[in-house]
Design an enzyme around this catalytic site. Structure first.
Site: not given
Ligand code: PEP
Ligand code: MG
Length: 588
Positions: A193, A300, A336, A434, A459-460, A470, A507
């Protein structure tokens, strides 16, 4: 002496400035015994430090309240009340009276308090440990004269390259963004983040430097390159010249990107790839709307909670969502629901967990806190009256969660109707894919028409598929989105979505990176949601390739046994399709 520290480029841009260290951690305090006749002076030193700390906190609280909001300032009120506790003053003074120096006496008292709070049965009390730690650092920095422990001192230096271990929400709200030219952290990866936040704030950033806060002393001149992830300390004249040249090239690329603004996102064989923007802060919306994005693919909402002690109420959320919706005219805006917990902004009142990534976060937390969730859903439904809002649920693993969320959405609509607010009943509800569970069982969501769209959160998805945290800088080379397991899960999701006539977007970060975007288009993805800065770059990729080539490249990548071999397959073909690849080479 010149040195290069190499981390992960997290937010593009180049900054030339002065390193300022911020050590937001409790320092080691040497044990110091004082003679009897020094006791009164030591008591005075302690009281003075308390008074200065209170004064600083009041100042920060006022600044945060005027610049960010009342709720954000509340964190500092809590810390002020800790400083005002008569037990603390009495306890520390007693220790000083036993010939212990003021800093050690305060340190002993705070360590004991933190341990007591950490053992408390109530999660509310346990959550206060963070505030106690902030107070602990703040007062010790005064008693020990540690200016690199004080955020307010750092900001007096222009062109600051802020180097810190990690950027916590409470630190973030204290920083005056104007005086900071760039950020570098020991912790973090491209998808953690701090990186997302830096991109939102448009600040060049490097994360995952691991030991920067111990390697650097502060005050060094440095060049930070947020694209390559290289922090050059004590740069030569040529390094600075070269970085200026890079800035000029970036400006030229920007110009080329602006030229692309009005052009369609269409491949050479005539297939449209819709590009949308990821928006993290409502304040970003207007700029994001000028990026050429066809709407928002991911907002987000947890960033609304950033650095606050309480959740934003319905009215405040409604205004934030409406702002984004209005900035994008009638274009689709996918919002979201709260993804809080894990690495996501722990907020006051909720317990910390031993294994937060597998814990009580995102949709799990929202379903267990129906009041909190209904408040958000009401705000979303009200915002939907102003445009094409679509609601998206994070971290879904089972259809039960979707159905429970839908039931709460219906209740929220009913609550609004009872208040005389007319509500749209056709707001689409989608899920983030995810988790491997959601990808493998994607068909369970489409069978009875429970969801209206999919958005793949790579990402997840990568984190949970490869069991690679991550946010862990030590594992960044193992975070490989082109691993065959990940590519197969994406392919499966696209096939299921397409079969059911649903839109399938991506995304996660993957969508913003040229080589990965190429792979995703080849896997059949026709909608990418990327950071606003990346819209033009990805559009350039889309306009330079044919779907046929992308499909051939994706087939070769899917057949590759490792991520590295998949990367080579894709890279060779993208280079052929895009001779001017040099321009985007470092991002490939
Ligand atoms: C992801 O997990 O790819 C995503 C877009 O959400 P975040 O990065 O906020 O977990
Ligand atoms: Mg995510």
């Amino acid at each position: 002496m010149k040195r290069k520290l190499v981390g992960i480029g997290a937010s593009p841009g180049i900054a030339v400035g002065t390193v300022q260290l911020l050590r937001w951690e409790v320092p080691d305090v040497p044990h110091r015994i004082i003679p009897d006749d020094a006791i009164p002076a030591e008591q005075l030193r302690f009281r003075n430090a308390l008074a200065v700390a209170k004064e600083r906190l009041r100042h920060i609280s006022e600044r945060v309240e005027s610049k960010v909001g009342k709720e954000e300032a509340a964190i500092f009120e809590v810390q002020l009340s800790i400083l005002g506790d008569p037990d603390l003053t009495r306890g520390v003074q007693d220790l000083i009276h036993q010939n212990i120096a003021a800093e050690k006496a305060f340190d002993i008292w705070m360590i004991e308090s933190r341990q007591r709070f950490a053992r408390a049965a109530s999660p509310m009390v346990r959550e206060r440990v963070g505030d106690l730690t902030d107070v602990h650092i703040r007062v010790l920095s005064l008693l020990m004269d540690l200016s690199d422990h004080a955020p307010e001192d750092i900001q007096k230096v222009p062109n600051t390259i802020l180097v810190t271990h990690d950027l916590t929400p409470s630190l973030t709200v204290q920083l005056d963004r104007k005086s900071i030219a760039a950020i570098a952290t020991d912790a973090g990866t491209r998808t953690s983040h701090v990186a997302i936040l830096a991109r939102s704030l448009n600040l060049p950033a490097i994360v995952g430097l691991r030991t920067a806060t111990t390697d650097l002393r502060g005050g060094e001149k440095a060049v930070l390159d947020g694209s390559t992830g290289v922090l050059t300390v004590n740069p030569s004249h040529e390094d600075i010249e070269w970085s200026r040249e890079r800035e000029r090239q970036d400006a030229l690329a920007e110009e080329e990107n602006r030229r692309l603004l009005s052009l369609e996102s269409i491949t050479t064989d005539g297939i449209c790839v819709t590009l949308r923007a990821n928006v993290d802060l409502p304040e970003e919306a207007e700029l994001a709307a000028q990026s050429g994005a066809e709407g928002v693919g991911l907002m987000r909402t947890e960033f609304l909670v950033l650095g606050r002690a309480t959740m934003p109420d319905e009215e405040e959320q409604y205004r934030a969502y409406k702002r984004v919706v209005e900035a994008f005219g009638g274009k689709p805006v996918v919002i979201r629901t709260f993804d809080i917990g894990g690495d996501k902004l722990p907020i006051g009142g909720f317990p910390t967990e031993p294994n937060p990534f597998l814990g009580w976060r995102a949709i799990r937390m929202c379903l267990d806190q129906p009041d909190l969730f209904r408040t958000q859903l009401r705000a979303l439904l009200r915002a939907a009256a102003h445009g094409d809002v679509r609601i998206m649920l994070p971290l879904i693993v089972t259809l039960d969660e979707v159905r429970a969320a839908r039931a709460l959405l219906e209740e929220a609509a009913l609550q609004l109707e009872r208040r005389g607010v007319s509500v749209r009943t056709d707001v689409p509800l989608g899920v983030m894919i995810e988790t491997p569970a959601a990808a493998v069982a994607a068909d369970t969501f489409t069978r009875d028409g429970d969801v209206q769209f999919f958005s793949i959160g790579t990402n997840d998805l990568v984190q949970y598929t490869l069991a690679v945290d991550r946010g862990n800088a030590n594992l960044s080379s193992r975070f490989t989105p082109l691993h065959p397991a990940v590519l197969r899960l994406i392919q499966r999701t696209v096939q299921v979505g397409e079969g059911a006539g649903l839109e399938v977007a991506v995304c996660g970060e993957m969508a913003s990176q040229p080589l990965m975007a190429f792979a995703l288009i080849g896997l059949g993805v026709r909608q990418l949601s990327v950071s606003p800065r990346s819209v033009s770059l990805v559009k350039r990729i889309v306009r330079s390739i044919s779907v046929a080539t992308a499909e051939e490249a994706a087939t070769a990548a899917l057949a590759s046994p490792t991520a590295e071999l998949a990367r080579r397959e894709l890279h060779g073909r993208l280079r052929t399709a895009l001779p001017e690849l040099g321009l985007v080479e470092e991002e490939v």
